[in-house]
Design an enzyme around this catalytic site. Sequence first.
Site, short mmCIF file in Angstrom:
data_model
loop_
_atom_site.label_atom_id
_atom_site.label_comp_id
_atom_site.label_asym_id
_atom_site.label_seq_id
_atom_site.Cartn_x
_atom_site.Cartn_y
_atom_site.Cartn_z
N GLY A 45 6.34 -0.18 -1.60
CA GLY A 45 6.05 1.14 -1.45
C GLY A 45 5.76 1.22 0.10
CD GLN A 50 2.31 1.71 4.57
OE1 GLN A 50 2.69 2.03 3.63
NE2 GLN A 50 2.18 0.46 4.68
CB CYS A 96 -1.23 -3.41 2.58
SG CYS A 96 -0.87 -1.70 3.47
CG LEU A 97 4.94 -3.59 3.53
CD1 LEU A 97 6.22 -2.38 3.46
CD2 LEU A 97 5.49 -5.11 3.84
CG HIS A 138 -1.31 0.46 -1.89
ND1 HIS A 138 -2.25 -0.60 -1.63
CD2 HIS A 138 -0.55 0.74 -1.05
CE1 HIS A 138 -1.83 -1.06 -0.80
NE2 HIS A 138 -0.91 -0.47 0.04
CD GLU A 139 2.71 2.60 -0.47
OE1 GLU A 139 2.55 3.27 0.38
OE2 GLU A 139 2.80 1.46 -0.82
CG HIS A 142 -0.92 3.85 2.88
ND1 HIS A 142 -1.65 3.26 4.00
CD2 HIS A 142 -0.44 2.70 2.43
CE1 HIS A 142 -1.35 1.77 3.66
NE2 HIS A 142 -0.74 1.68 2.64
#
Length: 184
Positions: A45, A50, A96-97, A138-139, A142
Amino acid sequence: MIYPIVVYGDPVLKKKATDIVKGEIDVVQLSEDMFETMEGASGIGLAAPQIGKSIRMFVVDGRPIEEEGMEDFKKVFINPQMIEETGEKWPFEEGCLSIPNIREEVSRNERILIHYFDENWNEHKEEFDGMKARIIQHEYDHIEGVLFTDYLSPLKKRMLKGKLQNITKGKMKVDYRVAIPAKR
């Protein structure tokens, strides 16, 4: 085009993103770029903040997860609105990235109902459960300016403080391009 991924400490990650006006940006191209960026970083994701864009858009691709029902879970969410989060909360270790090399347990509701537009501006109102719901939550967080670390206890946050400060300074190892807050 592969974007560098913005890491912990950058203000864009803590800002509530704004809606996209239809026709204002090429969401088809941006979604392709976001999928390419996410896949290059081995993610499942990726939200627009991000990659440094404070707009309400994220992409998900659950196909790398070897779980029934995930083989066709690849979607674009534009201007999503969470309508409902229901069911039992269940813990799962998330990463998380934008917060590389840190994984912690986060509890999330097992089902969601969400309204969104896809990359062709088709309107959807869908229910998701299990891992699909978790990835979306989660996304979605963000674009609301929330990180998974915000759910951790004060003790756990204190224990991670040094690692998070190192990420902010670019002191971490990743195999994808990142944008370091101090260097942006």
